[in-house]
Scaffold this active site. Structure first.
Site, PDB file in Angstrom:
ATOM      1  N   SER A 240      39.395  39.990  47.889  1.00 44.02           N
ATOM      2  CA  SER A 240      39.383  41.326  47.462  1.00 44.02           C
ATOM      3  C   SER A 240      37.984  41.963  47.048  1.00 44.02           C
ATOM      4  O   SER A 240      37.270  42.770  47.473  1.00 44.02           O
ATOM      5  CB  SER A 240      40.413  42.181  46.610  1.00 44.02           C
ATOM      6  OG  SER A 240      40.479  41.441  45.680  1.00 44.02           O
ATOM      7  N   HIS A 270      46.358  35.327  48.473  1.00 43.17           N
ATOM      8  CA  HIS A 270      45.699  36.200  47.389  1.00 43.17           C
ATOM      9  C   HIS A 270      46.608  36.990  46.910  1.00 43.17           C
ATOM     10  O   HIS A 270      47.681  36.521  46.064  1.00 43.17           O
ATOM     11  CB  HIS A 270      44.277  36.827  47.984  1.00 43.17           C
ATOM     12  CG  HIS A 270      43.561  37.598  47.254  1.00 43.17           C
ATOM     13  ND1 HIS A 270      43.438  37.350  45.821  1.00 43.17           N
ATOM     14  CD2 HIS A 270      42.691  38.562  47.294  1.00 43.17           C
ATOM     15  CE1 HIS A 270      42.451  38.125  45.237  1.00 43.17           C
ATOM     16  NE2 HIS A 270      42.021  39.006  46.170  1.00 43.17           N
ATOM     17  N   HIS A 317      44.424  27.669  41.899  1.00 44.45           N
ATOM     18  CA  HIS A 317      43.524  28.656  41.792  1.00 44.45           C
ATOM     19  C   HIS A 317      42.222  28.017  42.419  1.00 44.45           C
ATOM     20  O   HIS A 317      41.885  26.687  42.384  1.00 44.45           O
ATOM     21  CB  HIS A 317      43.255  29.198  40.337  1.00 44.45           C
ATOM     22  CG  HIS A 317      42.650  30.480  40.567  1.00 44.45           C
ATOM     23  ND1 HIS A 317      41.230  30.658  40.628  1.00 44.45           N
ATOM     24  CD2 HIS A 317      43.202  31.652  40.655  1.00 44.45           C
ATOM     25  CE1 HIS A 317      40.997  31.919  40.587  1.00 44.45           C
ATOM     26  NE2 HIS A 317      42.096  32.740  40.665  1.00 44.45           N
ATOM     27  N   ARG A 326      45.403  35.458  32.154  1.00 40.18           N
ATOM     28  CA  ARG A 326      46.247  36.709  32.781  1.00 40.18           C
ATOM     29  C   ARG A 326      47.650  36.383  32.929  1.00 40.18           C
ATOM     30  O   ARG A 326      48.380  37.215  32.490  1.00 40.18           O
ATOM     31  CB  ARG A 326      45.663  37.219  34.036  1.00 40.18           C
ATOM     32  CG  ARG A 326      44.231  37.278  34.091  1.00 40.18           C
ATOM     33  CD  ARG A 326      43.700  37.799  35.339  1.00 40.18           C
ATOM     34  NE  ARG A 326      43.871  36.704  36.446  1.00 40.18           N
ATOM     35  CZ  ARG A 326      43.573  36.550  37.607  1.00 40.18           C
ATOM     36  NH1 ARG A 326      43.009  37.813  38.208  1.00 40.18           N
ATOM     37  NH2 ARG A 326      43.654  35.600  38.657  1.00 40.18           N
ATOM     38  N   ASP A 372      49.613  35.645  39.379  1.00 41.96           N
ATOM     39  CA  ASP A 372      50.899  35.992  40.281  1.00 41.96           C
ATOM     40  C   ASP A 372      52.049  35.661  39.743  1.00 41.96           C
ATOM     41  O   ASP A 372      53.199  35.823  40.422  1.00 41.96           O
ATOM     42  CB  ASP A 372      50.476  36.011  41.652  1.00 41.96           C
ATOM     43  CG  ASP A 372      49.264  36.732  42.097  1.00 41.96           C
ATOM     44  OD1 ASP A 372      49.349  37.999  41.719  1.00 41.96           O
ATOM     45  OD2 ASP A 372      48.550  36.096  43.046  1.00 41.96           O
TER      46      ASP A 372
HETATM   47  N1  HAX Z   1      51.196  24.625  45.902  1.00 43.73           N
HETATM   48  C1  HAX Z   1      51.094  23.562  47.006  1.00 43.73           C
HETATM   49  N2  HAX Z   1      49.801  23.051  47.375  1.00 43.73           N
HETATM   50  C2  HAX Z   1      48.848  23.636  46.982  1.00 43.73           C
HETATM   51  C3  HAX Z   1      48.890  24.696  45.764  1.00 43.73           C
HETATM   52  C4  HAX Z   1      50.332  25.116  45.587  1.00 43.73           C
HETATM   53  N3  HAX Z   1      50.225  26.224  44.629  1.00 43.73           N
HETATM   54  N4  HAX Z   1      47.804  25.163  45.708  1.00 43.73           N
HETATM   55  C5  HAX Z   1      46.937  24.466  46.409  1.00 43.73           C
HETATM   56  N5  HAX Z   1      47.461  23.435  47.123  1.00 43.73           N
HETATM   57  C6  HAX Z   1      46.943  22.665  48.211  1.00 43.73           C
HETATM   58  C7  HAX Z   1      46.426  23.480  48.995  1.00 43.73           C
HETATM   59  O1  HAX Z   1      47.066  24.171  49.914  1.00 43.73           O
HETATM   60  C8  HAX Z   1      45.204  22.496  49.748  1.00 43.73           C
HETATM   61  O2  HAX Z   1      45.995  21.712  50.630  1.00 43.73           O
HETATM   62  P1  HAX Z   1      45.448  21.361  51.961  1.00 43.73           P
HETATM   63  O3  HAX Z   1      44.084  20.241  51.611  1.00 43.73           O
HETATM   64  O4  HAX Z   1      46.318  20.511  52.718  1.00 43.73           O
HETATM   65  O5  HAX Z   1      44.667  22.407  52.525  1.00 43.73           O
HETATM   66  C9  HAX Z   1      45.062  21.417  48.419  1.00 43.73           C
HETATM   67  O6  HAX Z   1      46.021  21.834  47.565  1.00 43.73           O
HETATM   68  C10 HAX Z   1      43.588  22.019  47.860  1.00 43.73           C
HETATM   69  O7  HAX Z   1      43.621  23.074  47.397  1.00 43.73           O
HETATM   70  P2  HAX Z   1      42.709  23.671  46.045  1.00 43.73           P
HETATM   71  O8  HAX Z   1      41.464  23.293  46.348  1.00 43.73           O
HETATM   72  O9  HAX Z   1      43.348  23.125  44.889  1.00 43.73           O
HETATM   73  O10 HAX Z   1      43.137  25.142  46.145  1.00 43.73           O
HETATM   74  P3  HAX Z   1      42.143  26.517  47.210  1.00 43.73           P
HETATM   75  O11 HAX Z   1      40.902  26.793  46.520  1.00 43.73           O
HETATM   76  O12 HAX Z   1      41.886  25.877  48.441  1.00 43.73           O
HETATM   77  O13 HAX Z   1      43.191  27.628  47.356  1.00 43.73           O
HETATM   78  C11 HAX Z   1      45.038  28.951  46.244  1.00 43.73           C
HETATM   79  C12 HAX Z   1      43.638  28.138  46.077  1.00 43.73           C
HETATM   80  C13 HAX Z   1      45.200  29.980  45.215  1.00 43.73           C
HETATM   81  C14 HAX Z   1      44.546  29.844  47.638  1.00 43.73           C
HETATM   82  C15 HAX Z   1      46.141  27.719  46.297  1.00 43.73           C
HETATM   83  O14 HAX Z   1      45.974  27.205  45.109  1.00 43.73           O
HETATM   84  C16 HAX Z   1      47.263  28.606  46.827  1.00 43.73           C
HETATM   85  O15 HAX Z   1      47.529  28.431  48.055  1.00 43.73           O
HETATM   86  N6  HAX Z   1      48.352  28.809  45.566  1.00 43.73           N
HETATM   87  C17 HAX Z   1      49.548  29.313  46.257  1.00 43.73           C
HETATM   88  C18 HAX Z   1      49.286  30.892  46.569  1.00 43.73           C
HETATM   89  C19 HAX Z   1      48.692  31.570  45.142  1.00 43.73           C
HETATM   90  O16 HAX Z   1      49.520  31.715  44.032  1.00 43.73           O
HETATM   91  N7  HAX Z   1      47.889  32.404  45.456  1.00 43.73           N
HETATM   92  C20 HAX Z   1      47.317  33.427  44.304  1.00 43.73           C
HETATM   93  C21 HAX Z   1      46.186  33.093  43.938  1.00 43.73           C
HETATM   94  C22 HAX Z   1      45.749  33.846  42.658  1.00 43.73           C
HETATM   95  C23 HAX Z   1      45.081  35.157  43.472  1.00 43.73           C
HETATM   96  O17 HAX Z   1      44.169  35.137  44.036  1.00 43.73           O
HETATM   97  N8  HAX Z   1      45.902  36.075  43.236  1.00 43.73           N
HETATM   98  O18 HAX Z   1      45.531  37.223  44.050  1.00 43.73           O
END
Ligand code: HAX
Length: 439
Positions: A240, A270, A317, A326, A372
């Site tokens: 964002s 996000h 994250h 947070r 979140d």
């Molecule tokens: N559950 C299961 N698998 C997860 C995970 C979770 N909560 N978080 C990361 N992973 C997986 C990823 O999908 C990725 O898998 P692939 O290699 O198969 O693609 C792997 O672990 C490596 O990811 P990462 O490097 O640890 O994390 P990213 O930087 O790629 O992504 C995210 C960060 C926040 C998007 C990710 O942790 C996620 O999808 N979390 C769940 C959704 C979430 O809570 N989002 C909100 C984040 C906070 C925010 O921005 N709020 O606005």
């Protein structure tokens, strides 16, 4: 000129010379290198954005203008009888890096009241949107619609010097932020409360006014203060913030830029994760008949989600490598105000189990909860069971950080953003070259 704008004028002047000197004398200094993994992997960690408004340390979490969340809460003036600071004082702090006095805070409160009036056409437009549309779409459309009143766009058309860009951006950003509580609450009452909008009450502050227009009694005003502040800013690389900055870098005004930022916030990886958390909790509770799962049951639930190829919402994250402060701030609130709430107990049980399971699962780099994981639980407690709406509340808070950044972007004359793309063939070529040299 209002007191905040006056103060900013001096600060921008000083900072502008600092940045100009830095780029002129040391512009070619190398600060980072880029790997193929980063190039195809979402530019993760590449140092190519600048902001002094917040900094996210992977271990420590967010600092706003150098202060942690508890330090920020302690430093800023509070609405009489309330636990959390005025959002208006936080805005002053984000923009200037200085904690305002009570008088300075009250000057912003009164300035925002003058700016807060939402044009009627915004409500007319909202009313034409099918009611089953996601509230983030409504929110983004309402913000974009106000572009017709942009002072920046108008001044640009009639001609202004680059050094003056920030002044009309300040006006647009302040007008936009001040109107968001009424727009958000209007969407909520129109969509989820049988079309019963509540008229604003002029004596209230930003967050108190929001609580009033949502129709939720105390301490929801404090929930709003805490929520808006902790969701405001998370440095510049998140979707964002980056989307707002990117669109603004084309000299699109605050309305275009924030509407784009909201569209990014609406992604499930996000800001939409907060509604996904509640959806996940509700489906888990259906399985246990409404009872908080035992540790074994929770472990089973988490594995079930992971094994079906889904993420655990609210965990992980891109930058953080520990529990998000947070999340901790919200947890402190829950401990004090709603310790017996079953959903609060649910997220605590999840916290006991999920990090170990995620570690064993072995994918995520960060097995800890993010912002979140707990925010929806508080909203649910205070009667907002319409979890599609949670990201709108996040968006109101996020406006503070991204708009403060946009004002500074224009103040410092930051350039049009234009990274370079390459082809897969080029990457393969460079990879082979490197391998040959190593051999
Ligand atoms: N559950 C299961 N698998 C997860 C995970 C979770 N909560 N978080 C990361 N992973 C997986 C990823 O999908 C990725 O898998 P692939 O290699 O198969 O693609 C792997 O672990 C490596 O990811 P990462 O490097 O640890 O994390 P990213 O930087 O790629 O992504 C995210 C960060 C926040 C998007 C990710 O942790 C996620 O999808 N979390 C769940 C959704 C979430 O809570 N989002 C909100 C984040 C906070 C925010 O921005 N709020 O606005």
């Amino acid at each position: 000129m209002d007191i905040l704008k006056e103060k900013l004028k001096d600060k921008i002047h000083v900072q502008r010379s600092r940045v100009q000197k830095l780029t002129k004398e040391y512009g070619s200094t190398v600060i980072d290198e880029v790997t193929i993994e980063q190039c195809v992997g979402g530019a993760r960690d590449i140092k190519c954005l600048v902001t002094d408004i917040s900094y996210l340390d992977p271990q420590e979490g967010i600092r706003f203008r150098g202060k942690t969340i508890p330090e920020t809460f302690a430093a800023l003036p509070k609405f009489p009888g309330c636990e959390y600071p005025y959002v208006e004082s936080f805005w002053y702090f984000l923009l200037t890096g200085e904690a305002p006095s009570s008088d300075q805070t009250l000057a912003i409160v009164s300035d925002w009241k003058k700016r807060a009036s939402v044009p009627k056409y915004v409500f007319d437009i909202l009313r034409t949107i099918p009611r089953d549309t996601h509230p983030m779409v409504m929110f983004s459309i309402a913000v974009l619609a106000m572009q017709r009143d942009s002072l920046f766009a108008k001044s640009y058309r009639t001609g202004m010097r680059k050094e003056e860009y920030w002044e009309s951006m300040y006006e647009d950003a302040s007008n936009l932020v001040a109107r968001l509580p009424e727009i958000g609450a209007y969407i909520f009452r129109m969509k989820y409360r049988n079309d019963t909008p509540i008229t604003p009450q002029p004596e209230l502050d930003f967050a108190g006014g929001f609580a009033h227009m949502m129709g939720i009694p105390k301490p929801y005003d404090d929930v709003a203060r805490m929520n808006f502040i902790i969701h405001s800013d998370h440095e510049s690389g998140n979707v964002s913030a980056h989307a707002t900055h990117l669109v603004g870098s084309a000299l699109s005004d605050a309305f275009y830029a924030f509407s784009a930022g909201l569209d990014g916030l609406a992604g499930p990886l996000h800001g939409l994760a907060n509604q996904e958390v509640l959806r996940w909790i509700q489906s888990a509770l259906e399985k246990t008949g409404g009872r908080v799962p035992t540790r074994d049951e929770m472990e089973h639930l988490v594995w079930q989600t992971l094994n079906s190829g889904q993420v655990i919402p609210g965990y992980g994250h891109a930058v953080l490598r520990r529990t998000d402060p947070r999340y901790t701030a919200q947890n402190e609130f829950c401990k004090k105000h709603m310790p017996d709430d079953p959903l609060f107990q649910f997220i605590n049980r999840l916290f006991e189990v999920a990090p170990d399971v995620l570690r064993e699962h072995g994918k995520t780099k960060n097995p800890w909860p993010n912002v979140d994981a707990g925010s929806g639980v508080i909203q649910w407690h205070y009667g907002i069971r319409d979890f599609d709406f949670y990201t709108v509340i996040f968006g109101i808070g996020r406006s503070l950080g991204v708009m403060a950044n946009l004002i500074w972007d224009r103040g410092l004359g930051y350039a049009l953003e234009r990274p370079k793309s390459v082809t897969t063939e080029m990457l393969e070529h460079w990879a082979m070259e490197k391998a040959r040299k190593v051999a």
